[in-house]
Scaffold this active site. Structure first.
Site, mmCIF file in Angstrom:
data_model
loop_
_atom_site.group_PDB
_atom_site.id
_atom_site.type_symbol
_atom_site.label_atom_id
_atom_site.label_comp_id
_atom_site.label_asym_id
_atom_site.label_seq_id
_atom_site.Cartn_x
_atom_site.Cartn_y
_atom_site.Cartn_z
ATOM 1 N N HIS A 155 0.629 -1.287 -0.335
ATOM 2 C CA HIS A 155 0.304 0.168 -0.292
ATOM 3 C C HIS A 155 0.647 0.923 -0.327
ATOM 4 O O HIS A 155 0.627 2.215 0.429
ATOM 5 C CB HIS A 155 -1.048 -0.048 1.112
ATOM 6 C CG HIS A 155 -1.500 -1.574 1.618
ATOM 7 N ND1 HIS A 155 -3.361 -1.418 1.089
ATOM 8 C CD2 HIS A 155 -1.443 -2.689 1.958
ATOM 9 C CE1 HIS A 155 -3.398 -2.711 1.604
ATOM 10 N NE2 HIS A 155 -2.270 -3.503 2.303
ATOM 11 N N SER A 276 14.965 22.243 -15.579
ATOM 12 C CA SER A 276 13.526 22.772 -16.370
ATOM 13 C C SER A 276 13.833 23.845 -16.381
ATOM 14 O O SER A 276 14.918 24.597 -16.383
ATOM 15 C CB SER A 276 12.877 22.694 -14.799
ATOM 16 O OG SER A 276 12.306 23.971 -14.673
ATOM 17 N N LYS A 282 16.035 22.238 -10.455
ATOM 18 C CA LYS A 282 15.337 21.143 -10.847
ATOM 19 C C LYS A 282 16.565 20.234 -11.936
ATOM 20 O O LYS A 282 17.235 20.253 -12.731
ATOM 21 C CB LYS A 282 13.882 21.185 -11.895
ATOM 22 C CG LYS A 282 13.068 21.626 -11.299
ATOM 23 C CD LYS A 282 12.563 20.697 -10.105
ATOM 24 C CE LYS A 282 11.365 20.129 -10.397
ATOM 25 N NZ LYS A 282 10.116 20.433 -10.969
ATOM 26 N N GLU A 289 9.371 9.066 -16.338
ATOM 27 C CA GLU A 289 7.934 8.955 -17.143
ATOM 28 C C GLU A 289 7.945 8.821 -18.000
ATOM 29 O O GLU A 289 6.516 8.700 -18.499
ATOM 30 C CB GLU A 289 8.247 10.784 -16.688
ATOM 31 C CG GLU A 289 8.329 11.332 -15.617
ATOM 32 C CD GLU A 289 8.799 12.703 -15.182
ATOM 33 O OE1 GLU A 289 8.108 13.652 -14.952
ATOM 34 O OE2 GLU A 289 9.624 13.344 -15.293
#
Ligand code: ARG
Length: 465
Positions: A155, A276, A282, A289
């Site tokens: 979980h 970024s 970043k 992704e």
């Protein structure tokens, strides 16, 4: 050149030509188309259907066309309807009457069935190679991380401690199954449709065993209607590719979480991260992704071909031309994803201290504390309740189980003795789990040895073998 002008009195409407044509995408298998034609004429001459001289002229010209296409000196002319017409037109332009005999005893229906099968078979082999390489990377990580402790989750809540080797080992098993699916597909699809004609075979005395063996198939397909109408193997391959993407997307999701500032279990290499445009701090896990995102595209291809094939009457229908673009796209997508993912995890930095620290906070040793009591005669259900109280106490006092004094332990249950600390240490919690498949060092060493043997014994698929 049109292959079917004779019966027509009018030119095709340009929009109809554009709508109907497949040359923009089926040129991808020009090599397979030519290889199939070479096998076909070799067999035609052996059967006395064309002469040896004609065979020699045709094969030499076909080889020239293949070389020129590979080298880029011959451009594919998009006014042809498809790659089959283009190659045949080139051949006839170069060889005249001999070339006109190439299509004897053949239809574009068995030709395209063959080309797509040859192309898909090559790609099944390539994907298998990429997966085996990925398995090598994973096994290497496993060997190096049998004592890299980390929390295991259920979980997405910390559950029990394990090791990075064990976590990565789960993916090793998944990709192993993916390889075995590819092998099954290969074995099932590897029968040659050439010689099935348009749908009902031909009246020429073709030797279908011969063409099958020249093209490294196990043998000819056994029903000419099925041969030209079967696209099951594409659906199976897309299904296997979808499962590979599902596995890659799950692993990608974990990489993204582990790479986050909150976790910092790993750090992706600069070469596999992006920045970024506005936030200078970043370093984004774009590759993971994108792999996660592209999964949708591959599932889409599977759904699309399944739907295209649904309810199609026998035998060939033009609908089947739709089997190509999405399949090609899905294959290229998956190949790119596997190799980039492989490079990404091979270069990422692992942070064992962060992982171990995380495993120590969050009561991942609570089950082991309960087991300690059980081993000292407390019934499991009572032990579960006692440890629950301990956890509550720890939360109130902002400490881990390991930080409690023996008096604190005893205040809740007098059974505890000094050996509780060793019993619930991270190392003990993992090391005690030595049933096969568990994360203990002995169990892992055994599994790693089994998987090394697997790597030696399971060669990559290959067309010639
Ligand atoms: N481009 C066609 C396809 O991909 C080739 C087969 C054409 N056959 C036919 N009977 N029109 O399916």
């Amino acid at each position: 050149m049109k292959l079917w002008g004779g019966r027509f009195t009018k030119e095709t409407n340009q929009l109809v030509h554009n709508f109907n044509a497949s040359i923009s995408f089926d040129q991808k298998f020009f090599k397979q188309d030519i290889d199939g034609s070479i096998a076909h004429v070799t067999m035609l001459s052996k059967q006395g259907i064309i002469s040896d001289d004609e065979k020699a002229v045709i094969i030499s010209a076909l080889n020239d066309i293949k070389t020129e296409l590979l080298e880029g000196t011959l451009q594919i002319d998009s006014s042809s309807e498809d790659i089959h017409s283009f190659v045949e037109a080139q051949l006839i332009a170069r060889t005249g009457d001999a070339g006109k005999k190439l299509h004897t005893g053949r239809s574009r229906n068995d030709q395209v069935a063959l080309d797509m099968k040859l192309y898909t078979r090559d790609e099944v082999v390539e994907v298998d190679h990429l997966l085996k390489h990925l398995l090598g990377t994973l096994l290497d990580m496993m060997e190096k991380n049998t004592e890299t402790y980390m929390p295991g989750f259920t979980h997405l809540q910390k559950a029990q401690p394990l090791t990075l080797a064990h976590h990565v080992g789960a993916y090793f098993e998944m990709f192993k199954r993916d390889r075995s699916r590819l092998k099954d597909i290969y074995n099932r699809m590897n029968y040659c449709p050439l010689g099935s004609g348009a749908l009902a075979g031909t009246t020429y005395p073709l030797d279908r065993d011969m063409t099958a063996s020249l093209l490294h198939f196990y043998g000819p397909t056994l029903n000419s209607m099925d041969s030209v109408a079967d696209r099951d193997y594409i659906i199976e391959f897309l299904s296997a590719l979808s499962t590979i993407m599902m596995h890659l997307s799950r692993f990608s999701e974990e990489i993204i979480i582990w790479n986050s500032n909150e976790y910092q279990f790993i750090e992706l290499d600069d070469a596999y991260s992006t920045g970024s445009s506005i936030m200078p701090q970043k370093k984004n896990p774009d590759i993971a992704e994108l792999v996660r995102g592209k999964t949708g595209r591959v599932y889409g291809a599977l759904m699309s071909i399944l739907t295209t094939m649904k309810s199609l009457p026998l035998a060939y229908n033009k609908d089947m031309q739709e089997d190509k673009e999405l399949t090609f796209d899905a294959i290229d997508t998956v190949k790119g994803c596997i190799s980039l993912f492989d490079g990404m995890i091979a270069t990422m930095k692992i942070n064992p201290d962060r992982m171990a620290k995380s495993a120590m906070n969050g009561f991942t040793n609570a089950t082991d504390a309960a087991d300690y009591l059980v081993k000292h005669g407390v019934p499991f259900r009572d032990a579960h309740g006692i440890i629950g109280q301990l956890v509550l106490y720890c939360i109130d006092h902002n400490k881990a189980l390991d930080d409690m004094s023996l008096d604190e332990f005893k205040a809740i249950c007098p059974v505890f003795e000094n050996d509780i600390y060793d019993a619930i240490s991270l190392k003990t919690c993992v090391e005690q789990r030595n049933t096969i498949g568990a994360p203990g060092t002995k169990a892992m060493a055994n599994v790693i040895a089994i998987n090394k043997k697997y790597m030696e014994e399971n060669d990559c698929l290959s067309v010639e073998s």
